[in-house]
Every structure is written in C-alpha cells, then in structure tokens.
Design an enzyme around this catalytic site. Sequence first.
Site, PDB file in Angstrom:
ATOM      1  N   PRO A 152       0.793  -1.228   0.000  1.00  0.00           N
ATOM      2  CA  PRO A 152       0.000   0.000   0.000  1.00  0.00           C
ATOM      3  C   PRO A 152       0.826   1.280   0.000  1.00  0.00           C
ATOM      4  CG  PRO A 152      -0.167  -1.116   2.127  1.00  0.00           C
ATOM      5  CD  PRO A 152       0.558  -2.036   1.203  1.00  0.00           C
ATOM      6  N   ASN A 153       0.298   2.227  -0.742  1.00  0.00           N
ATOM      7  CA  ASN A 153       0.793   3.599  -0.840  1.00  0.00           C
ATOM      8  C   ASN A 153       2.096   3.742  -1.613  1.00  0.00           C
ATOM      9  OD1 ASN A 153      -1.406   4.715   0.693  1.00  0.00           O
ATOM     10  ND2 ASN A 153      -0.446   3.785   2.482  1.00  0.00           N
TER      11      ASN A 153
ATOM     12  N   ARG B  30       4.768  11.339  -2.397  1.00  0.00           N
ATOM     13  CA  ARG B  30       4.466  11.082  -0.992  1.00  0.00           C
ATOM     14  C   ARG B  30       5.712  11.256  -0.127  1.00  0.00           C
ATOM     15  NH1 ARG B  30       4.204   5.088   1.478  1.00  0.00           N
ATOM     16  NH2 ARG B  30       3.735   5.716   3.594  1.00  0.00           N
TER      17      ARG B  30
ATOM     18  N   TYR C  51      10.883   9.155   1.216  1.00  0.00           N
ATOM     19  CA  TYR C  51      10.855   8.237   0.079  1.00  0.00           C
ATOM     20  C   TYR C  51      11.488   8.774  -1.202  1.00  0.00           C
ATOM     21  CZ  TYR C  51       7.649   5.766   3.122  1.00  0.00           C
ATOM     22  OH  TYR C  51       7.095   5.110   4.184  1.00  0.00           O
TER      23      TYR C  51
ATOM     24  N   ASN D 107       8.072  -5.579  -0.821  1.00  0.00           N
ATOM     25  CA  ASN D 107       7.928  -4.446   0.080  1.00  0.00           C
ATOM     26  C   ASN D 107       6.444  -4.387   0.425  1.00  0.00           C
ATOM     27  OD1 ASN D 107       7.699  -2.037   1.437  1.00  0.00           O
ATOM     28  ND2 ASN D 107       9.024  -0.895   0.058  1.00  0.00           N
TER      29      ASN D 107
ATOM     30  N   ALA E 198       3.203  -0.990   4.983  1.00  0.00           N
ATOM     31  CA  ALA E 198       2.623  -1.045   6.334  1.00  0.00           C
ATOM     32  C   ALA E 198       2.150  -2.449   6.709  1.00  0.00           C
ATOM     33  CB  ALA E 198       1.472  -0.052   6.451  1.00  0.00           C
TER      34      ALA E 198
ATOM     35  N   HIS F 123       4.086  -4.881   9.133  1.00  0.00           N
ATOM     36  CA  HIS F 123       3.988  -4.789  10.584  1.00  0.00           C
ATOM     37  C   HIS F 123       2.642  -5.266  11.125  1.00  0.00           C
ATOM     38  CE1 HIS F 123       7.338  -2.288   9.466  1.00  0.00           C
ATOM     39  NE2 HIS F 123       6.514  -1.494   8.816  1.00  0.00           N
TER      40      HIS F 123
ATOM     41  N   ASP G 266       2.147 -15.565   6.391  1.00  0.00           N
ATOM     42  CA  ASP G 266       1.832 -16.973   6.150  1.00  0.00           C
ATOM     43  C   ASP G 266       1.990 -17.328   4.668  1.00  0.00           C
ATOM     44  OD1 ASP G 266       1.343 -17.496   8.812  1.00  0.00           O
ATOM     45  OD2 ASP G 266      -0.849 -17.489   8.619  1.00  0.00           O
TER      46      ASP G 266
ATOM     47  N   GLU H  66      12.781  -9.314   1.700  1.00  0.00           N
ATOM     48  CA  GLU H  66      11.975  -8.209   2.209  1.00  0.00           C
ATOM     49  C   GLU H  66      12.764  -6.920   2.027  1.00  0.00           C
ATOM     50  OE1 GLU H  66      10.281  -6.605   6.503  1.00  0.00           O
ATOM     51  OE2 GLU H  66      10.934  -8.688   6.331  1.00  0.00           O
TER      52      GLU H  66
ATOM     53  N   HIS I 212      12.658  -2.479   2.289  1.00  0.00           N
ATOM     54  CA  HIS I 212      12.040  -1.228   2.721  1.00  0.00           C
ATOM     55  C   HIS I 212      12.911  -0.075   2.250  1.00  0.00           C
ATOM     56  CE1 HIS I 212       9.056  -3.298   5.071  1.00  0.00           C
ATOM     57  NE2 HIS I 212      10.025  -4.089   5.478  1.00  0.00           N
ATOM     58  N   ILE I 213      12.270   0.944   1.735  1.00  0.00           N
ATOM     59  CA  ILE I 213      12.971   2.112   1.211  1.00  0.00           C
ATOM     60  C   ILE I 213      13.615   2.895   2.352  1.00  0.00           C
ATOM     61  CG2 ILE I 213      12.651   4.306   0.005  1.00  0.00           C
ATOM     62  CD1 ILE I 213      10.297   2.834  -1.501  1.00  0.00           C
TER      63      ILE I 213
ATOM     64  N   ARG J 228      12.309   4.856  12.540  1.00  0.00           N
ATOM     65  CA  ARG J 228      10.977   5.458  12.475  1.00  0.00           C
ATOM     66  C   ARG J 228      10.154   5.042  13.695  1.00  0.00           C
ATOM     67  NH1 ARG J 228       8.606   4.743   6.724  1.00  0.00           N
ATOM     68  NH2 ARG J 228       7.215   6.358   7.520  1.00  0.00           N
TER      69      ARG J 228
ATOM     70  N   ARG K  34       6.968   0.196  13.542  1.00  0.00           N
ATOM     71  CA  ARG K  34       7.627  -0.242  12.302  1.00  0.00           C
ATOM     72  C   ARG K  34       8.858  -1.120  12.574  1.00  0.00           C
ATOM     73  NH1 ARG K  34       5.215   2.670   8.164  1.00  0.00           N
ATOM     74  NH2 ARG K  34       4.410   4.716   8.790  1.00  0.00           N
TER      75      ARG K  34
END
Length: 138
Positions: free
Chosen positions: A9-10, A17, A22, A71, A74, A77, A84, A95, A97-98, A104, A108
Amino acid sequence: MKIIIINGPNLNLLGRRENNIYGNETFNDFFEKLQKKYANQEVSYFQSNIEGELIDKIQEVGYKYDGIILNAAAYTHTSIGIADAVKAIETPVVEVHISNTFSRETFRHKSYISPNAKGVIVGFGLQSYELALQSFLT
C-alpha cells in the site's frame, strides 16, 4: 532468472508522498531504469493497496519464479496473512524497505515477514530493490 517485485500500500504514490522519506522518483521511473540495467533478467512488477491481492500474487508466483522482492509496506507490521503466504511458498523472498524502518515509529520495528524471508534490506532508498535483485543473481 525470473524475479518479481511486489509492492504494498501507498507505494504507488512514490515521487509525490513524503519526499523527505521516500525521495522524488516515481517507482515506475525507477523500475524502467532497473529493467534496462538488468535487461538479461526477467523482472516484473506488481503493486496493490489491498492485502488479499498481495497474498494472491505471492501464491500465484510462489512456485513459478526464482525470486520475489517484497515491500509489503505497512502490512509488514500487521499482516499475518502475508507472512503466512511467504512461509507457504517455495520461491525465496527478500523483504525490502525504502526507509530505515528502525529509525521510524516503534510499530515499524516489528516485521511479520522477516522470519520467513531469505534476507531483509532496509534504508537504502530505491537502491534497496537493486540490492535485493543482486542477491538473487550471485
């Protein structure tokens, strides 16, 4: 090698954003450059703001692809369902993350995905995706 990047998401809002976190580049612009640089690899991309669609995509590619760069944003978390799905498949997952999630908000700092990932890359901006891709090529 067949690799897919799956964004949660996002992340469709990258470039507009929270540029201080980011950056200014859209993911599509970054992805085009990545595809050109790794033209000899089959790299595809999927993004959804919907948890179930992310799970469906992980299940769809999880026995066919050589690697998944995930990625979950949100959902990292919060989503036991995505965790699963990662656990259930055979394809290795990195995995990504930017931002440095550990610098943060406290919520997170916990990832439900990490225990079942091949590796975790955080905090290198969009370069995190290329580092993950390189991990599958070595």
